[in-house]
Scaffold this motif. Structure first.
Motif, PDB file in Angstrom:
ATOM      1  N   GLU A   2       0.830  -1.255  -0.076  1.00  0.00           N
ATOM      2  CA  GLU A   2      -0.077   0.143   0.064  1.00  0.00           C
ATOM      3  C   GLU A   2       0.961   1.238   0.082  1.00  0.00           C
ATOM      4  OE1 GLU A   2      -3.856   1.865   2.461  1.00  0.00           O
ATOM      5  OE2 GLU A   2      -2.952  -0.273   2.796  1.00  0.00           O
ATOM      6  N   LYS A   3       1.935   1.159   0.806  1.00  0.00           N
ATOM      7  CA  LYS A   3       2.851   2.471   0.871  1.00  0.00           C
ATOM      8  C   LYS A   3       3.623   2.527  -0.369  1.00  0.00           C
ATOM      9  CE  LYS A   3       6.628   4.310   3.466  1.00  0.00           C
ATOM     10  NZ  LYS A   3       7.576   4.020   4.636  1.00  0.00           N
TER      11      LYS A   3
ATOM     12  N   GLN B 254       2.577   2.292  -3.474  1.00  0.00           N
ATOM     13  CA  GLN B 254       1.558   2.995  -4.359  1.00  0.00           C
ATOM     14  C   GLN B 254       1.941   2.707  -5.780  1.00  0.00           C
ATOM     15  OE1 GLN B 254      -1.480   5.107  -3.852  1.00  0.00           O
ATOM     16  NE2 GLN B 254      -1.147   3.761  -2.133  1.00  0.00           N
ATOM     17  N   ASP B 255       2.558   1.420  -6.202  1.00  0.00           N
ATOM     18  CA  ASP B 255       2.984   1.096  -7.638  1.00  0.00           C
ATOM     19  C   ASP B 255       1.706   1.133  -8.452  1.00  0.00           C
ATOM     20  OD1 ASP B 255       3.255  -1.050  -9.599  1.00  0.00           O
ATOM     21  OD2 ASP B 255       5.110  -0.851  -9.157  1.00  0.00           O
TER      22      ASP B 255
ATOM     23  N   GLU C 193      -1.791  -0.452  -8.437  1.00  0.00           N
ATOM     24  CA  GLU C 193      -3.210   0.077  -7.868  1.00  0.00           C
ATOM     25  C   GLU C 193      -4.212  -0.050  -9.292  1.00  0.00           C
ATOM     26  OE1 GLU C 193      -3.583   1.739  -5.067  1.00  0.00           O
ATOM     27  OE2 GLU C 193      -1.541   0.556  -4.774  1.00  0.00           O
TER      28      GLU C 193
END
Length: 690
Positions: free
Chosen positions: A495-496, A498-499, A503
């Protein structure tokens, strides 16, 4: 002919009347004892079946089979079955496909990371326990979930009690559930692989020629750093199999669809196959367009284009079979006669009638869901990078759930397979993946509509091509090390990160999961239907009753044949002299090119020795690499192909239009000793010991 026998005959020979009785992909728990006793005066006992079962191997994740052939874990299979594994072992100094390979001693054997060999240890019918878990569930969605929980629990209990890999297999389209327990060997090493061109010899357009192939590879299974020690392995036959001899094949055929209901076959013919043909054509067109941009692109897309073409042709052939009026008439008549036969038994007729109604209801729902399911859940056309991104996303979500509450492909029991899929080295090209993603996003808009909320979110105000370019420019998914890091970090790290590709997968995932749930509910209706149909069919057919293939262990029987027994004008013997004669006639050019090692060894070979021979068995894709054994259970040959390959066997069996081709057991010894100068290996095959 009585109704029962006529029903079996219809199923057996579909469009071509007069099919011989060598039909059947029999389970080892229910072998064709009556047929073998009546036709061949042979009755395999439990010890004979156990020995063959424990000697036969499911080869990795490939659609192939293999067998143990020595007490020290030596394994024989087809070169083409082992191709993917062998290809991964190539280095700049060691091209195993071009030069071949022979391990002169144990220390030379090459480890094969990621390869697994599975051997079926035992089977148990758990149908009643699975069905009990569903009883009382009125809604198909909750019934499907209850069934999956029951299956998971039974597999988990079996693993904990036995330490063996445990899988529940659906037989008879879900009319029966069988718990299968496997011993799995994970330390596998390459022992022998001849030059790859030896499995390509012969022009496939010249059907008058006998097959001329040496499609063989040897591996060895290790445990705790030493070769596994086996009591059950196939002993090499001391005498050759002669024309007319009874022989058996044991292996892992993929999937057949011979006993699907008419409603399901109609769906395949009229909906699924036409859709898949269009999809593969679309993939091929997109790939060709991209390949035309440069020579490097053409090289990178070559295999994918060939795959799309092959899949399209496969589905075209399947559809043509089901579109054959003769096949269709017999399939329909077989089902009608089953229903008519049961109508004479009122208490069974009502239940079976309801079962067919439920099956048709489920199939209708599947047909309506299929376009969305194919695009959203199966990610048709999205490409390899998107598939990896979604696996990372789902793994991060699913592993936060209790093991029994996860999607089946993310449970701890199958984690090794998931990791192989994520981390096995494969070439990924950003430009190609961008083109594939752009085409898939266009398909998404075409299916759902440009103003659909999901399409609007995914495209983010851009065209499919621009959005794909933006996403692929920012993703790290193509990098092996980055995937490893993301997988290890779990949900928080993903989640961190943010690929952008992950996403996009996150945006699509809720809709994909929703259509999957609906699809599985429709499949549950069909499973419930077959729970009612299967016992009725078993009672109707009697001993001539076997399930469709499911990539689980099967036994087939047949006899050694002449090449000309299959309706083709194939002349001459398939021996070493024949092989060299064809090569010389073509001036050793493809497709009759022989490697230098064989040409040098010509004077040492017994040119009259048989190379290939044919039998009449019931086989499918996945049967390749199956050992052929005689009545004594001794190894006499290795299955590698057929006089006529084709998909007709998926729906019907008629041995008159196909026959199975094997590498002769004595040819394998001849080649090892005289071409590759590996007498120790030949001796191990001959005696079972090194």
């Amino acid at each position: 002919m009585c109704l029962r026998l006529r029903f079996f005959a219809l199923l057996a020979c579909a469009a071509v009347p007069g099919s011989r009785a060598e039909e059947g992909l029999w389970t080892f728990e229910a072998p064709p004892r009556e047929q073998l006793k009546e036709r061949f005066q042979f009755e395999p006992d439990d010890a004979w079946l156990e020995h063959l079962r424990l000697s036969t191997i499911r080869f990795g994740g490939a659609w192939g089979s293999a067998a143990f052939v020595s007490t020290d874990g030596l394994v024989i299979t087809d070169h083409h079955v082992g191709w993917e594994t062998i290809e991964r072992l190539i280095t700049s100094e060691r091209n195993l496909l071009v030069r071949g390979f022979v391990a002169r001693n144990r220390t030379d054997e090459i480890p094969c990371p990621g390869l697994e060999l599975s051997v079926l240890q035992s089977s148990e019918d758990v149908t009643a326990r699975v069905q009990t878990a569903v009883a009382g569930e009125k809604e198909a969605v909750t019934a499907a979930e209850a069934r999956q929980r029951a299956i998971f629990k039974l597999e988990q209990q079996s693993r904990e009690a036995t330490g063996l890999r445990s899988e529940i297999v659906r037989l008879h389209q879900g009319g029966q559930f069988q718990l299968q327990r496997y011993r799995v060997c994970t330390d596998i090493r390459l022992v022998f692989a001849p030059e790859a061109i030896l499995q390509e010899i012969g022009d496939p357009r010249r059907t008058e020629d006998p097959r001329l192939k040496f499609d063989v590879a040897l591996f060895r299974a290790y445990e705790n750093g030493r070769p596994v020690q086996l009591r059950h392995y196939l002993h090499w036959a001391k005498s050759d199999a002669a024309v007319g001899d009874l022989t058996f094949l044991a292996g892992y055929p993929t999937r057949s669809q011979r006993f699907l209901a008419v409603a399901e076959l109609a769906y395949l013919r009229d909906s699924l196959y036409p859709h898949q043909i269009r999809q593969f054509q679309r993939d091929e067109t997109m790939l060709r367009r991209w390949a035309a941009l440069s020579a490097e692109n053409a090289k990178r897309a070559e295999d994918l284009i060939a795959r799309a073409q092959g899949l399209k042709q496969n589905r075209e052939r399947r559809r043509a079979i089901l579109a054959d009026p003769a096949v269709w008439a017999v399939k329909r008549r077989a089902e009608e006669e089953l229903r008519q036969g049961l109508a004479a038994v009122p208490e069974k007729n009502a239940a079976v009638r309801r079962a067919f109604e439920r099956l048709e209801e489920g199939q209708k729902a599947i047909a309506a869901l299929a376009p969305r399911y194919g695009l959203l859940e199966e990610a048709e056309g999205f490409g390899a990078a998107f598939t990896l991104a979604r696996l990372l996303l789902r793994a991060s979500v699913e592993t936060t759930n209790p093991d029994g509450a996860r999607l089946p492909e993310f449970t701890e029991a199958v984690r090794p397979a998931l990791e192989r899929q994520l981390f096995t080295a494969q070439p990924l090209y950003a430009e190609l993946e961008c083109a594939r993603l752009a085409d898939a996003l266009q398909s998404l808009g075409d299916l759902l509509g440009a103003e659909d909320p999901l399409v609007v979110k995914v495209l983010a105000g851009k065209s499919p091509a621009a959005r794909a370019a933006e996403v692929m420019a920012g993703t790290k998914v193509l990098d092996w090390a980055a995937r490893r890091s993301l997988f290890a970090g779990g949900a928080a790290v993903i989640e961190k990160a943010q690929d952008p590709l992950i996403e996009v997968a996150r945006l699509i995932d809720p809709a994909a999961r929703a259509v999957r749930r609906e699809f599985e509910a429709a499949e549950e209706l069909k499973t419930q239907a077959y729970a009612g149909i299967t016992p009725a069919r078993r009672a109707f057919v009697g001993s001539a009753f076997y399930p469709d293939a499911t990539h689980s262990l099967r036994l087939s029987f047949g006899v050694v044949k002449h090449f000309g027994d299959f309706g083709q004008k194939i002349t001459g013997r398939s021996d070493f002299a024949n092989l060299f004669a064809h090569s010389e006639a073509e001036q050793n050019r493809p497709p009759f090119e022989l490697p230098e090692s064989w040409r040098r060894a010509r004077s040492r070979l017994n040119l009259d020795a048989p190379l290939n021979f044919v039998t009449g068995h019931d086989t499918l894709a996945g049967s390749s690499g199956s050992p052929l054994v005689n009545r004594a259970g001794e190894f006499v040959g290795l299955l590698f192909g057929a006089v006529r390959w084709g998909v007709v066997g998926d729906f019907v069996h008629d041995e008159r239009v196909r026959g199975d081709i094997h590498v002769h057991g004595s040819a394998i010894l001849e080649v090892l000793e005289k071409v590759y100068e590996a007498p120790a290996l030949a001796g191990e095959l001959r005696t079972g010991k090194r």
